[in-house]
Scaffold this motif. Structure first.
Motif, short mmCIF file in Angstrom:
data_model
loop_
_atom_site.label_atom_id
_atom_site.label_comp_id
_atom_site.label_asym_id
_atom_site.label_seq_id
_atom_site.Cartn_x
_atom_site.Cartn_y
_atom_site.Cartn_z
N ASP A 1 28.66 55.61 10.71
CA ASP A 1 28.21 55.34 12.07
C ASP A 1 28.39 53.86 12.40
O ASP A 1 28.84 53.51 13.51
N ASN A 2 28.06 53.01 11.46
CA ASN A 2 28.17 51.57 11.70
C ASN A 2 29.61 51.10 11.76
O ASN A 2 29.94 50.16 12.49
N GLN A 3 30.49 51.75 11.01
CA GLN A 3 31.91 51.41 11.09
C GLN A 3 32.46 51.70 12.48
O GLN A 3 33.34 50.98 12.97
N ALA A 4 31.92 52.74 13.11
CA ALA A 4 32.35 53.06 14.47
C ALA A 4 31.71 52.11 15.49
O ALA A 4 32.38 51.65 16.43
N LYS A 5 30.44 51.78 15.30
CA LYS A 5 29.71 50.92 16.24
C LYS A 5 30.09 49.45 16.09
O LYS A 5 30.18 48.71 17.07
N PHE A 6 30.25 49.03 14.84
CA PHE A 6 30.49 47.61 14.53
C PHE A 6 31.72 47.48 13.64
O PHE A 6 31.62 47.16 12.44
N PRO A 7 32.90 47.73 14.17
CA PRO A 7 34.12 47.74 13.34
C PRO A 7 34.44 46.40 12.69
O PRO A 7 35.19 46.37 11.71
N ASP A 8 33.87 45.31 13.20
CA ASP A 8 34.14 43.99 12.62
C ASP A 8 33.17 43.63 11.50
O ASP A 8 33.33 42.59 10.85
N PHE A 9 32.17 44.48 11.25
CA PHE A 9 31.20 44.23 10.19
C PHE A 9 31.81 44.55 8.83
O PHE A 9 32.79 45.29 8.72
N PHE A 10 31.19 44.04 7.78
CA PHE A 10 31.61 44.35 6.41
C PHE A 10 31.45 45.84 6.13
O PHE A 10 32.35 46.48 5.58
N ASN A 11 30.28 46.40 6.45
CA ASN A 11 30.04 47.85 6.37
C ASN A 11 30.42 48.46 5.02
O ASN A 11 31.26 49.36 4.93
#
Length: 213
Positions: free
Chosen positions: A24-34
């Motif tokens: 979910d975070n990869q979709a919401k925050f693609p620039d994050f390390f995730n």
């Protein structure tokens, strides 16, 4: 020669709930390390700080423990004040800040929803913490941030939680192992409510310095 311990793969599949949150975070925050956040600091260090897990818009964003998290604003200046770091902490992985004779890791390497891990997730990640302890041949002192960090250390070392109670700035002389010091977690909530003050946090690291002197 020091060898880095095993570490979870970037797409580690061990915890379904954390995997779903990561996606979910990869979709919401693609620039994050995730992904599972690597430890920070030398494997040859005498001091290891153990936190709970990465923060969503802190370590999960930057890819470095406590970097960008509110807690890092207290942790990193404290480490520098006691000689465990050098440089200027800029809340960014490329700020040039370095740890000295100190390493930082988390009991759970992936960001959890609502900043709360489950017992199963802590158990799944425990083998990586075990490897970290074994790889740190010079380890003398562990600083556990919060009761969850404390319990993770105790269980990782194979002891019973009932025999080793968490308490701020309490020293635990663990059998055949490093000395463990507890601290209230340097979270925004604890500092805002006064449960943990800067002076109280400094007291813990004064104890650490006395131990490795």
């Amino acid at each position: 020669m020091m060898i880095e311990p095993r570490f979870p793969e970037k797409d580690c599949p061990l915890c379904p709930r954390l995997v779903a949150f990561r996606e979910d975070n990869q979709a919401k925050f693609p620039d994050f390390f995730n992904g599972p956040v690597p430890s920070f600091g030398g494997i040859d260090s005498e001091v290891l700080v153990v936190g709970l897990a990465p923060g969503l818009k802190g370590a999960n964003c930057t890819g470095r423990p406590f970097t960008g998290d509110y807690a890092g604003d207290l942790l990193y200046p404290t480490l520098k004040a006691f000689g465990f770091a050098r440089g200027t902490y800029g809340a960014s992985i490329d700020d040039g800040f370095e740890l000295v004779n100190c390493r930082i890791t988390n009991a759970v390497r992936c960001v959890p929803p609502q900043n709360k891990t489950t017992a199963a997730e802590e158990k799944n990640c425990r083998p990586f913490l075990i490897d970290e302890f074994k790889a740190m041949k010079n380890l003398k002192v562990i600083v556990a941030l919060g009761s969850v960090g404390h319990n993770a250390v105790i269980q990782t070392l194979g002891f019973k939680k009932s025999q080793w109670k968490f308490g701020h700035n309490v020293r635990h002389d663990l059998p055949e192992g490093p000395v463990l010091f507890d601290s209230y977690h340097c979270s925004r909530y604890n500092t805002n409510t006064g449960r943990l003050t800067e002076e109280m946090f400094h007291d813990v690291f004064r104890s650490v310095c006395q131990e490795i002197a």
